[in-house]
Scaffold this active site. Structure first.
Site, short mmCIF file in Angstrom:
data_model
loop_
_atom_site.label_atom_id
_atom_site.label_comp_id
_atom_site.label_asym_id
_atom_site.label_seq_id
_atom_site.Cartn_x
_atom_site.Cartn_y
_atom_site.Cartn_z
N SER A 1 4.18 -6.63 7.02
CA SER A 1 3.55 -5.43 7.54
C SER A 1 4.59 -4.65 8.33
O SER A 1 5.55 -5.22 8.87
CB SER A 1 2.40 -5.83 8.47
OG SER A 1 2.06 -4.77 9.33
N CYS B 1 -2.64 6.03 4.56
CA CYS B 1 -2.30 4.64 4.85
C CYS B 1 -1.32 4.05 3.84
O CYS B 1 -0.88 4.71 2.91
CB CYS B 1 -3.57 3.82 4.99
SG CYS B 1 -4.42 4.19 6.56
N ASP B 2 -1.04 2.77 4.03
CA ASP B 2 0.18 2.12 3.52
C ASP B 2 0.54 2.41 2.08
O ASP B 2 1.64 2.85 1.78
CB ASP B 2 0.05 0.61 3.71
CG ASP B 2 0.04 0.21 5.18
OD1 ASP B 2 -0.41 1.01 6.01
OD2 ASP B 2 0.45 -0.91 5.49
N LYS B 3 -0.34 2.09 1.13
CA LYS B 3 0.03 2.22 -0.28
C LYS B 3 -0.38 3.57 -0.86
O LYS B 3 0.07 3.94 -1.94
CB LYS B 3 -0.61 1.09 -1.12
CG LYS B 3 -0.31 -0.30 -0.60
CD LYS B 3 1.18 -0.55 -0.46
CE LYS B 3 1.46 -1.84 0.27
NZ LYS B 3 1.02 -1.86 1.67
#
EC number: 4.2.1.9
Length: 554
Positions: free
Chosen positions: A468, A119-121
């Site tokens: 986002s 996921c993102d980070k």
């Protein structure tokens, strides 16, 4: 081997004693020790399956003659952290993850590393850490989530966020929203559109650190385990030949990564992350470099939130290899770059073809001649700003509107839902940058509310925060310098005219130069009261968004 320092010699008997307590046998000493950097966590759907996912990876490492040692990093679910105080911690978690990788690998002098983000980070954090420690490394992500369905219509997390805005406007009922909520996220995996997580996972392939298919093979697809086993075998091979990340990743690799990112209309957050990753690789990369590539690179894909296509469609159409092949075929890609497969990208994509030209277009039928991401400069953004052009309606590519200013995300959400924002407005959200937030929160709640309330073709939004990967609309973020650092976004007043000109890469406050200079001279930035010692440290050491919002004591 690096790990000889904890394994060999009579003076390392205490070290071996501790390793025996971890399960090492006599025959294990002298074998390469591979760090298995997992990121399993129960509250992140992209990571809930990684406890089981890691087992075949460790099994294959043992079969290949090495010893796997698993450790875990933290993870933040940006969707769950969205729209409240918790989002202050999302971007800072990237730095903690990079530091965790460095700490474990260096403290134990591991020989190699296999990174399991999703996921993102977590993806950029692990990439930063891997390039920092520079031991042989392969990335194998957890894979994208399947898209949800309501009847014949695909839905995803952004459908839920925008559904909140539609409910607020009275277009749908609470029961309708519940149906969307119940169907949008049907499996484990990173959210099913080309949001930040999937954008970054795709770019591991382009940088040469992930195997082909890493970015697009679904989490629930049996091929994902096969890919994981292959990655495990490959990292042991890389240790044997001592092929390290900085041997693979070059300035041209980052050129390639930005080209693919721009061609596929990836998340605007990739700009922030790739700049930070380049720094860890010892490579200088600037916003102007990205702008140049953006002007040259056509938009070949529109994946959710920019269309109804999702990651399974991109995978079916040929995946990232097909995009690289199309760019290479047209002289827009350096195919000579090495990868963890030990092959060049040119060799990898040699026999790849686009399988669905509706999903991945040919360059002669591109959505636009320039890219899906753009860098805007001007008196409001002297150091640059970022917009995901692939998600902007044609009528909003050039827009002039009157400013309505908010000094926090919460104020903006209240103003939008309360009807203060009207057609013709440019919503200005400031003091949400790396220092000002602190933590550069994502503005998905305000942007999805604007879209859900039917204002997406008549209202723009600019911010020193970020967005986002699921954001769409005329939304310009990463404005640098930020308000908290004395940036011009801090001097905008309600009613000021703002020009957004994406084709000409301009973001301008339309007041006289005399008025501009006078306001800037008199401007005294606000500083939010922060109780958290971690966020205070982050605010003290974080750099500008144009530098990747890295932490630096320099």
């Amino acid at each position: 081997m690096r790990s000889d320092i904890i394994q060999k010699g009579y003076d390392k008997a205490p070290h071996r004693s501790l390793l025996r307590a971890c399960g090492f046998k006599d025959e294990d000493f002298g074998k390469p020790i591979i760090g298995v950097a997992n990121s399993y966590i129960d509250i992140v759907p992209g990571h809930v399956h990684l406890r089981e996912f890691v087992e075949p990876i460790k099994e294959e490492i043992r079969k290949a003659g090495a010893i796997p040692v698993e450790f875990n990093t933290i993870g933040v679910d940006d969707g769950i952290a969205m729209g409240h105080y918790g989002m202050h911690y999302s971007l800072p978690s990237r730095e903690l993850i990079a530091d965790a990788i460095e700490t474990v690998v260096e403290a134990h002098q591991l020989d190699g590393l296999i990174c399991i983000p999703n996921c993102d980070k977590i993806v950029p954090g692990m990439l930063m850490g891997a390039l920092r420690v520079n031991v042989p490394t392969v990335f194998i992500s957890g894979g994208p989530m399947a898209a949800g369905k309501i009847g014949d219509k695909k839905v995803d997390l952004i459908s839920v966020f925008e559904g909140v805005g539609k409910l607020n406007k009275g277009e749908i009922t609470e029961k309708d929203l519940l149906v969307i909520e119940q169907n949008a996220c049907p499996s484990c995996g990173s959210c099913s559109g080309l949001f930040t997580a999937n954008s970054m996972n795709c770019l591991t392939e382009v940088l040469g650190l992930g195997l082909p298919g890493n970015g697009t093979t679904l989490a629930i697809d049996p091929r994902r385990e096969m890919l994981a086993r292959q990655a495990a075998r490959q990292v042991v091979e890389l240790v044997k030949i001592d092929l390290k990340p900085r041997d693979i990743v070059t300035k041209a690799s980052f050129d390639n990564a930005f080209r693919v990112d721009i061609a596929m209309g990836g998340s605007s957050n990739t700009v922030l992350h790739l700049l930070a990753i380049a720094r860890e690789a010892g490579i200088e990369y600037k916003m102007e470099d990205i702008d140049k590539i953006s002007r040259e690179t056509p938009t070949l894909c529109k994946i959710s939130p920019s269309s109804d296509y999702h990651m399974d469609d991109l995978d079916r159409a040929g995946g990232i290899s097909a995009i690289m092949k199309e760019l290479l075929r047209n002289g827009l890609f350096d195919g000579k770059q090495r990868t963890v497969t030990t092959k060049t990208i040119e060799e990898i994509v040699k026999d790849v073809e686009i399988m669905d030209e509706n999903v991945i277009r040919r360059i002669d039928n591109a959505y636009s001649k320039d890219g899906g991401l753009a860098i805007l400069f001007g008196n409001l953004a002297p150091k640059g700003s970022v917009v995901k052009t692939a998600g902007v309606a044609k009528e909003m590519l050039q827009f002039k509107g009157k400013a309505i200013c908010f000094d926090s995300e919460e104020e903006a959400i209240e103003g939008i839902r309360g009807g203060k924002v009207k057609p013709g407005h440019v919503v200005v959200i400031r003091y949400e940058g790396p220092k000002g937030g602190p933590g550069m929160r994502e503005m998905l709640s305000p942007t999805s509310t604007i879209m859900g309330m039917g204002l997406g073709s008549s209202v723009a939004l600019i911010t020193d925060g970020r967005f986002s990967g699921g954001t769409r609309g005329a939304c310009i973020g990463h404005i640098s310098p930020e308000a908290a650092a004395g940036g011009p976004i801090g001097i905008v007043q309600d009613g000021d005219e703002i020009l957004i000109d994406i084709p000409n890469r301009k973001l301008e406050l339309l007041i006289s130069q005399e008025e501009f200079d006078a306001r800037l001279k008199a401007f005294k930035p606000k500083e939010k009261l922060i109780k958290s010692s971690w966020l205070k440290r982050y605010r003290k050491f974080v750099k500008d968004a144009s530098e990747g919002a890295i932490l630096s004591a320099d």
